[in-house]
Design a protein around this motif. Sequence first.
Motif, PDB file in Angstrom:
ATOM      1  N   PRO A  15      25.908   1.861 -11.496  1.00  0.00           N
ATOM      2  CA  PRO A  15      26.669   1.789 -10.241  1.00  0.00           C
ATOM      3  C   PRO A  15      25.845   2.286  -9.063  1.00  0.00           C
ATOM      4  CG  PRO A  15      28.031   2.741 -11.970  1.00  0.00           C
ATOM      5  CD  PRO A  15      26.643   2.617 -12.536  1.00  0.00           C
ATOM      6  N   THR A  58      25.348  -9.590  -4.533  1.00  0.00           N
ATOM      7  CA  THR A  58      25.352  -8.268  -5.185  1.00  0.00           C
ATOM      8  C   THR A  58      26.752  -7.883  -5.625  1.00  0.00           C
ATOM      9  OG1 THR A  58      24.521  -7.700  -3.020  1.00  0.00           O
ATOM     10  CG2 THR A  58      23.740  -6.396  -4.861  1.00  0.00           C
ATOM     11  N   ARG A  59      27.752  -8.209  -4.794  1.00  0.00           N
ATOM     12  CA  ARG A  59      29.119  -7.890  -5.192  1.00  0.00           C
ATOM     13  C   ARG A  59      29.477  -8.615  -6.486  1.00  0.00           C
ATOM     14  NH1 ARG A  59      33.420  -6.512  -1.695  1.00  0.00           N
ATOM     15  NH2 ARG A  59      32.724  -5.436   0.165  1.00  0.00           N
ATOM     16  N   LEU A  86      23.051  -0.191  -8.086  1.00  0.00           N
ATOM     17  CA  LEU A  86      23.551  -1.348  -7.340  1.00  0.00           C
ATOM     18  C   LEU A  86      23.875  -0.985  -5.892  1.00  0.00           C
ATOM     19  CD1 LEU A  86      25.689  -3.134 -10.052  1.00  0.00           C
ATOM     20  CD2 LEU A  86      23.523  -3.858  -9.078  1.00  0.00           C
ATOM     21  N   GLU A 134      27.885  -6.826  -9.218  1.00  0.00           N
ATOM     22  CA  GLU A 134      28.630  -5.593  -9.487  1.00  0.00           C
ATOM     23  C   GLU A 134      29.869  -5.884 -10.323  1.00  0.00           C
ATOM     24  OE1 GLU A 134      29.668  -3.566  -5.908  1.00  0.00           O
ATOM     25  OE2 GLU A 134      27.702  -2.619  -5.708  1.00  0.00           O
TER      26      GLU A 134
END
Lengths: 272, 292
Positions: free
Chosen positions: B207, B270-271, B210, B274
């Motif tokens: 986490p 990126t989201r 990222l 994630e």
Amino acid sequence: MSEAFAPRPGSATAPAQSADIRGTFRPAAPPPEPSLRWAGSPVRLDGVTKSFGDRPVLRRLNLDIPAGQFVAVVGRSGGGKTTLMRLVCGLDLATSGEVFVGDTKVNGLMPQVRLLFQDPRLAPWQRVLANVGIARGPGWREAADAALRDVGLADRGRDWPSVLSGGQKQRVALARALVSRPGVLLLDEPFGALDALTRSEMHRLIERIWTEHGFTAVLITHDVAEAVALADRVVVLRQGEVALDVSVDLPRPRASATTEALELQRRILAAV
Amino acid sequence: MSSTLTSAAASPSAAESHPQAREPSVPRITAYVRSVSRALLPWALPLGALIAWQAAASLGLLSTRVLPAPSDVALAFWRTLKDGSLLANISVSTGRALVGLAIGGAVGLALGVLNGVWRPAETIFDSTLQMLRNVPHLAIIPLVILWFGIDEEAKIFLVAIGVAFPIYLNTFHGIRTVDRGLVEMARVYGLPPGALFLRIVLPGALPSILVGLRYALGIMWLTLIVAETISSTSGIGYMTMNAREFLQTDVVVLGVVAYALLGKLADSLTRAIERRALAWHPAYQGEAGGIA
């Protein structure tokens, strides 16, 4: 181990609910198959001293735990209970003296010793099944599946740990400890954070699993009633020394409020 | 362009007030409308600004020397798209950005892992890295130009430097804050060091890594813009600087818009990563999101 420890007093009169080693008929639970049992390992401490700095936590401790026995270690916080546990599983090494598990001198982490921590310590990014089989190895899926069935969570293997309740998480942790068929299971106050109902459920579960599989169990607790309810033998640690070593000859499964149990609890409390 | 966008933005409320919405399949329609409006809501503010801007330009309140009308920007978009220069410049810029990210990200990740896992490495490297981190990397542009000229290496080098630090810091922090209890559990349960790293340490740090990546993406575009406007013969930055010479404010604004969209695209990617990689995290399960 089995025969060495066979006669458990009074189990013939035990009511339904938990299974029993001799396979007395139970309507609810069928007698355990012989394949469920694996060998427990004896644990021996020979004059063990453990100091942190110059403060001794354990002083020349001698303790002999036969294979398959269920021992509860009771004491105040700081009395050396957790230190004892870390020495047996090899997380820490004794300052002097020797610790043996089976015939092996503890000199590092012991693969045949498993530890159930106070908190479940599940990896949140692994699903339940993968957590149980965290060490992987050949055939881990089947073994993990079987262990989950053993603790009554057969259908939760695909869940994330975050959706489980506190008691369920601790049961997954128990399955993870059982998956490698350990000779010794150390329980470091694993029920402390649970509510009373879940806690007594866990007591019954641990008792059943221990009776079925026959490993050596060492329970660390500060709850005297819990110790008397579960163990064959209670050892009181006070300032790093054994203050009392008493066997608990009560029929299983145990009702906690019998006169003998209360009398025993009083004796233990006096020694703590 | 603006008219189609306004009708799209207005459609959810129109469908809600429409009598058909109360037919038998109401729940499905309202659920659909709700999901569409949720998807459109983040765009309401930029679209509103766009409409106001177009109105101001059309009414002559805004000189095209200061800011061109959105419609002019759209025309510039069409023109540069047709002659191929827009796509060529975008792909050149994106290529530089990605190569710089790959190099800088790999270095940052490797140093973060090394220093996070192994104390002696932290002792040797960390204070040096902290010193370097606090130098604004754009301040060394003159040096970089002296070293590399105005070739590709200069831009890639600058992007890599800019990107490496946020990824290093967040990787390091992520690894250091991995639950000690889990690491101890993994040791007691006999995980060898490699498995311990892959199954416990790295996922625990992910986490944080990222977050570092998202932060790095912002710096990546920023660095690239500056590098390309100062010294370049291709790329979006070059396109806008070139347009400035000829007072083509529409192309300048087009370049800015292109950067904004590329930045948003990178962030959305990126989201998505994630959501996939952190599917275990309660914050990414179901509708949960905000704390309130």
